[in-house]
Scaffold this active site. Structure first.
Site, short mmCIF file in Angstrom:
data_model
loop_
_atom_site.label_atom_id
_atom_site.label_comp_id
_atom_site.label_asym_id
_atom_site.label_seq_id
_atom_site.Cartn_x
_atom_site.Cartn_y
_atom_site.Cartn_z
N GLY A 179 13.21 4.52 -2.49
CA GLY A 179 13.66 5.72 -3.18
C GLY A 179 14.74 6.41 -2.39
O GLY A 179 14.95 6.11 -1.20
N GLN A 238 19.86 13.39 0.62
CA GLN A 238 20.00 12.40 1.69
C GLN A 238 21.40 11.80 1.75
O GLN A 238 21.78 11.21 2.76
CB GLN A 238 18.99 11.26 1.49
N CYS A 248 10.85 7.43 6.11
CA CYS A 248 11.94 8.05 5.37
C CYS A 248 13.27 7.50 5.89
O CYS A 248 13.45 7.35 7.10
CB CYS A 248 11.89 9.57 5.57
N LEU A 249 14.18 7.23 4.96
CA LEU A 249 15.50 6.72 5.36
C LEU A 249 16.26 7.73 6.22
O LEU A 249 17.16 7.35 6.96
CB LEU A 249 16.33 6.39 4.11
N HIS A 301 7.34 12.23 -2.42
CA HIS A 301 8.33 12.17 -1.33
C HIS A 301 9.72 12.61 -1.82
O HIS A 301 10.38 13.41 -1.17
CB HIS A 301 8.36 10.74 -0.78
N GLU A 302 10.13 12.10 -2.98
CA GLU A 302 11.48 12.43 -3.48
C GLU A 302 11.54 13.87 -4.01
O GLU A 302 12.54 14.55 -3.80
CB GLU A 302 11.92 11.43 -4.56
N HIS A 311 12.02 16.01 -1.03
CA HIS A 311 13.42 16.02 -0.57
C HIS A 311 14.24 17.05 -1.37
O HIS A 311 15.03 17.80 -0.81
CB HIS A 311 14.07 14.65 -0.79
ZN ZN Z 1 12.89 10.31 2.47
#
Ligand code: ZN
Length: 180
Positions: free
Chosen positions: A48, A53, A92-93, A135-136, A139
């Site tokens: 995702g 981000q 997380c990226l 999670h998204e 963000h």
């Molecule tokens: Zn993330």
């Protein structure tokens, strides 16, 4: 294919900002952003990706679970209800190389709008999809998974390719070779 620059926790304050609701679904810039976000999600091997981000504050994210054949674009994603509690391992990226044990809901209800302007509803979904939605949506509200840490020991370092759960989970991406 356009890979957008990843923004990182501790470096990029946009990760702490709240994304703004999208109102114009015909905006060509919105469609271009969605397409670039999908390219970027593949490039960084995420399940995702949220707009914050990659430096945008439009309320949009993309999700593609390992079992999904196509990515899903979710605009104006909102979690409307959560049920139960479970411990998950999450990454997380925007915080590469780290994972944490945190509590997430067992079941999640959410709504969003697709790129075509049609509503998308999730009713009591579980497992990785529930985790990814939370999670998204976090963000887009300026929250990160480390905010849920109960103690420092629950955050741990992982070697590249070892990630198992969450946004940074390794996933084969047919047709995408990446740049580096
Ligand atoms: Zn993330």
């Amino acid at each position: 294919m356009t890979v957008l620059t990843m923004h990182y926790l501790g470096k990029d304050p946009i990760l702490r900002e709240k994304a703004r609701k999208v109102r114009d679904f015909d905006d060509p810039k919105l469609h271009a952003l969605a397409s670039d976000m999908i390219d970027s999600m593949y490039h960084y091997y995420g399940v995702g990706l949220a707009a914050n981000q990659v430096g945008s504050l439009k309320r949009i994210c993309v999700i593609q679970l390992p079992e999904d054949e196509e990515p899903t674009v979710l605009i104006n994603l909102e979690i409307t209800r959560k049920e139960g509690e479970r411990e998950v391992s999450e990454g997380c990226l925007s915080l590469p190389g780290w994972q944490a044990y945190i509590l997430r809901a067992e079941k999640v209800w959410a709504h969003a709008v697709g790129l075509d302007g049609k509503p998308i509803r999730y009713k009591g979904v579980e497992d990785l999809l529930a985790q990814a939605l939370e999670h998204e949506a976090d963000h887009l509200d300026g929250k990160l998974f480390v905010d849920y840490l109960r103690n420092k020991e629950d955050l741990f370092e992982v070697n590249h390719g070892e990630e198992e759960q969450g946004e940074g989970a390794a996933r084969p991406t047919p047709g995408i070779t990446g740049g580096e």
